[in-house]
Design an enzyme around this catalytic site. Structure first.
Site, PDB file in Angstrom:
ATOM      1  CG  HIS A  39     -39.619 -39.979  68.825  1.00  0.00           C
ATOM      2  ND1 HIS A  39     -39.492 -38.921  67.953  1.00  0.00           N
ATOM      3  CD2 HIS A  39     -38.661 -39.788  69.762  1.00  0.00           C
ATOM      4  CE1 HIS A  39     -38.489 -38.138  68.346  1.00  0.00           C
ATOM      5  NE2 HIS A  39     -37.975 -38.651  69.444  1.00  0.00           N
ATOM      6  CE1 TYR A 304     -33.721 -44.759  71.154  1.00  0.00           C
ATOM      7  CE2 TYR A 304     -34.108 -44.975  68.815  1.00  0.00           C
ATOM      8  CZ  TYR A 304     -33.800 -44.188  69.914  1.00  0.00           C
ATOM      9  OH  TYR A 304     -33.595 -42.840  69.746  1.00  0.00           O
TER      10      TYR A 304
HETATM   11  C1  HEM Z   1     -30.701 -41.529  76.066  1.00  0.00           C
HETATM   12  C2  HEM Z   1     -31.259 -40.950  75.028  1.00  0.00           C
HETATM   13  C3  HEM Z   1     -32.461 -41.498  74.329  1.00  0.00           C
HETATM   14  C4  HEM Z   1     -33.365 -42.437  74.740  1.00  0.00           C
HETATM   15  C5  HEM Z   1     -33.414 -43.189  76.067  1.00  0.00           C
HETATM   16  C6  HEM Z   1     -34.317 -42.616  73.673  1.00  0.00           C
HETATM   17  C7  HEM Z   1     -35.369 -43.496  73.717  1.00  0.00           C
HETATM   18  C8  HEM Z   1     -36.178 -43.827  72.643  1.00  0.00           C
HETATM   19  C9  HEM Z   1     -37.120 -44.916  72.612  1.00  0.00           C
HETATM   20  C10 HEM Z   1     -37.378 -45.879  73.765  1.00  0.00           C
HETATM   21  C11 HEM Z   1     -37.710 -44.910  71.402  1.00  0.00           C
HETATM   22  C12 HEM Z   1     -38.761 -45.896  70.890  1.00  0.00           C
HETATM   23  C13 HEM Z   1     -38.059 -47.088  70.211  1.00  0.00           C
HETATM   24  C14 HEM Z   1     -38.982 -48.146  69.701  1.00  0.00           C
HETATM   25  O1  HEM Z   1     -39.890 -48.592  70.436  1.00  0.00           O
HETATM   26  O2  HEM Z   1     -38.785 -48.558  68.545  1.00  0.00           O
HETATM   27  C15 HEM Z   1     -37.154 -43.807  70.663  1.00  0.00           C
HETATM   28  C16 HEM Z   1     -37.511 -43.448  69.397  1.00  0.00           C
HETATM   29  C17 HEM Z   1     -36.952 -42.392  68.711  1.00  0.00           C
HETATM   30  N1  HEM Z   1     -35.876 -41.595  69.100  1.00  0.00           N
HETATM   31 FE1  HEM Z   1     -34.911 -41.704  70.840  1.00  0.00          FE
HETATM   32  N2  HEM Z   1     -33.978 -41.797  72.628  1.00  0.00           N
HETATM   33  C18 HEM Z   1     -32.857 -41.090  72.998  1.00  0.00           C
HETATM   34  C19 HEM Z   1     -32.166 -40.171  72.231  1.00  0.00           C
HETATM   35  C20 HEM Z   1     -32.519 -39.775  70.976  1.00  0.00           C
HETATM   36  C21 HEM Z   1     -31.775 -38.884  70.124  1.00  0.00           C
HETATM   37  C22 HEM Z   1     -30.425 -38.256  70.495  1.00  0.00           C
HETATM   38  C23 HEM Z   1     -32.469 -38.766  68.955  1.00  0.00           C
HETATM   39  C24 HEM Z   1     -32.109 -38.021  67.701  1.00  0.00           C
HETATM   40  C25 HEM Z   1     -30.893 -37.719  67.328  1.00  0.00           C
HETATM   41  C26 HEM Z   1     -33.671 -39.585  69.067  1.00  0.00           C
HETATM   42  C27 HEM Z   1     -34.641 -39.726  68.103  1.00  0.00           C
HETATM   43  C28 HEM Z   1     -35.646 -40.671  68.130  1.00  0.00           C
HETATM   44  C29 HEM Z   1     -36.602 -40.845  67.053  1.00  0.00           C
HETATM   45  C30 HEM Z   1     -36.712 -40.025  65.770  1.00  0.00           C
HETATM   46  C31 HEM Z   1     -37.403 -41.935  67.425  1.00  0.00           C
HETATM   47  C32 HEM Z   1     -38.570 -42.519  66.642  1.00  0.00           C
HETATM   48  C33 HEM Z   1     -38.158 -43.721  65.818  1.00  0.00           C
HETATM   49  C34 HEM Z   1     -39.370 -44.299  65.136  1.00  0.00           C
HETATM   50  O3  HEM Z   1     -40.042 -43.548  64.423  1.00  0.00           O
HETATM   51  O4  HEM Z   1     -39.645 -45.487  65.333  1.00  0.00           O
HETATM   52  N3  HEM Z   1     -33.658 -40.180  70.290  1.00  0.00           N
HETATM   53  N4  HEM Z   1     -36.215 -43.155  71.447  1.00  0.00           N
END
Ligand code: HEM
Length: 314
Positions: A39, A304
């Site tokens: 994201h 995260y």
């Molecule tokens: C194993 C599953 C997942 C992994 C490894 C993953 C990994 C990540 C990582 C590394 C980030 C960046 C975090 C940061 O630097 O602050 C992120 C952001 C995000 N993830 Fe995931 N994610 C997963 C599942 C999901 C799921 C299930 C959803 C929704 C239900 C989701 C929605 C989001 C959103 C909306 C962001 C952006 C947050 C922001 O705007 O800072 N992710 N994810």
């Protein structure tokens, strides 16, 4: 029991840890120095949350009984800092931090699909490695042997490209357990419904918009007034599973829902505001619990934090 002499033993599945998942993202999308591993492209926002009158009947969480300021962020899924706004097969993200005062907060991190694309951390790594290999036969074989991983894309490609971050539904995907002041519990899934309605583009319109129109669209929209979403709880029942985020509950769209409150996005905030912390799915408060038995939910916050720590590194 050991393998018979001469037989090929099945390689043992090595459990995937949070850093393995971020490494897998980095391998596919590049390291995105100073930015999110996923994201990556997004817009930081500020606003307020006003709870619905009956929200405290479901949960004693503080923001369900008093209005609170919020910091939020719309984003495109994946670790491509230039992810095209007009792609149909990508999720849009909506992350919200509720400011509970005295430095306390709780987060809700949602996507524009009701399901995720893998059931376990190991599948997450395997899927990214397979897609990253670019080997079309391998990719085809992965999806054939993992039908659960086809559900999110099928959902996205059967819905139009959103014309606006403010014109699409978002889901929390996992099952959460609410507890009210009397100790009564309710299983729920979060859904955010835009007051603007669902705003979709035809394939021709999406093509004409090009890869970078959401930021301008949002600026124009906010100049006319706040962008409002209804935060609702889809009510679960006995027997609803909370282990597999690739699956919806039966008749999920026909379930009773309860209003939790209104999210009002009032302004675009500086990127630095959202980059100074990480929206954490596991940052919940008394009155809200994430699913202990959902391995994807459980590994999200640690992953995260790996991404957050890396993006802060010089
Ligand atoms: C194993 C599953 C997942 C992994 C490894 C993953 C990994 C990540 C990582 C590394 C980030 C960046 C975090 C940061 O630097 O602050 C992120 C952001 C995000 N993830 Fe995931 N994610 C997963 C599942 C999901 C799921 C299930 C959803 C929704 C239900 C989701 C929605 C989001 C959103 C909306 C962001 C952006 C947050 C922001 O705007 O800072 N992710 N994810």
């Amino acid at each position: 029991m050991g393998a018979a002499p001469g037989a090929m033993a099945e390689p043992a599945k090595v459990p995937a840890g949070p850093a393995d998942l971020v490494n897998a993202l980095n391998d596919v999308f590049g390291k995105n120095a100073g930015q999110r591993a996923a994201h990556t492209k997004g817009i930081c926002l500020s606003g307020t949350f006003t709870p619905a009158a009956d929200a405290p009947k479901l949960s004693k969480a503080p923001h369900f009984s008093k209005p609170v300021p919020i910091t939020a962020r719309f984003s495109l899924g994946g670790g491509n800092a230039k992810a095209p706004d007009n792609a149909q097969d990508n999720v849009r993200g909506f992350a919200i931090r509720f400011d509970l005062g005295d430095g306390a907060s709780t987060d809700l991190v949602t996507i524009s699909a009701p399901v995720f694309f893998v059931q376990t951390p190991e599948q997450f790594v395997e899927l990214l490695e397979t897609v990253g290999s670019g080997d079309q036969d391998k990719i085809k074989a992965f999806f054939e042997s993992h039908p659960a991983s086809t559900r999110q894309k099928a959902w996205l490609t059967s819905h139009p490209v959103p014309a606006s971050f403010a014109g699409v539904d978002y889901w929390g995907v996992h099952g959460f357990t609410f507890t009210n002041a009397a100790g009564e519990t309710t299983l729920v899934k979060y859904k955010l419904i835009p007051e603007a309605g669902e705003l979709g583009l035809t394939p021709e319109e999406a093509e004409a918009k090009g890869p970078d129109f959401y930021a301008e669209e949002l600026k124009d929209r906010l100049a006319k007034g706040p962008v409002v979403f209804d935060l609702t709880a889809i009510i679960g029942k006995d027997g609803d599973q909370t282990t597999d985020p690739t699956l919806r509950w039966d008749d999920e769209d026909g379930r009773p829902t309860a209003p939790l409150g209104k999210i009002s996005i009032d302004a675009i905030a500086p990127d630095a505001t959202c980059n100074a912390f990480s929206f954490l799915p596991g940052n919940v408060v008394d009155g809200i619990a994430g699913p202990a038995s959902d391995p994807i939910f459980q590994i999200r916050s640690p992953a995260y934090l790996v991404s957050f720590t890396r993006r802060l590194a010089p």
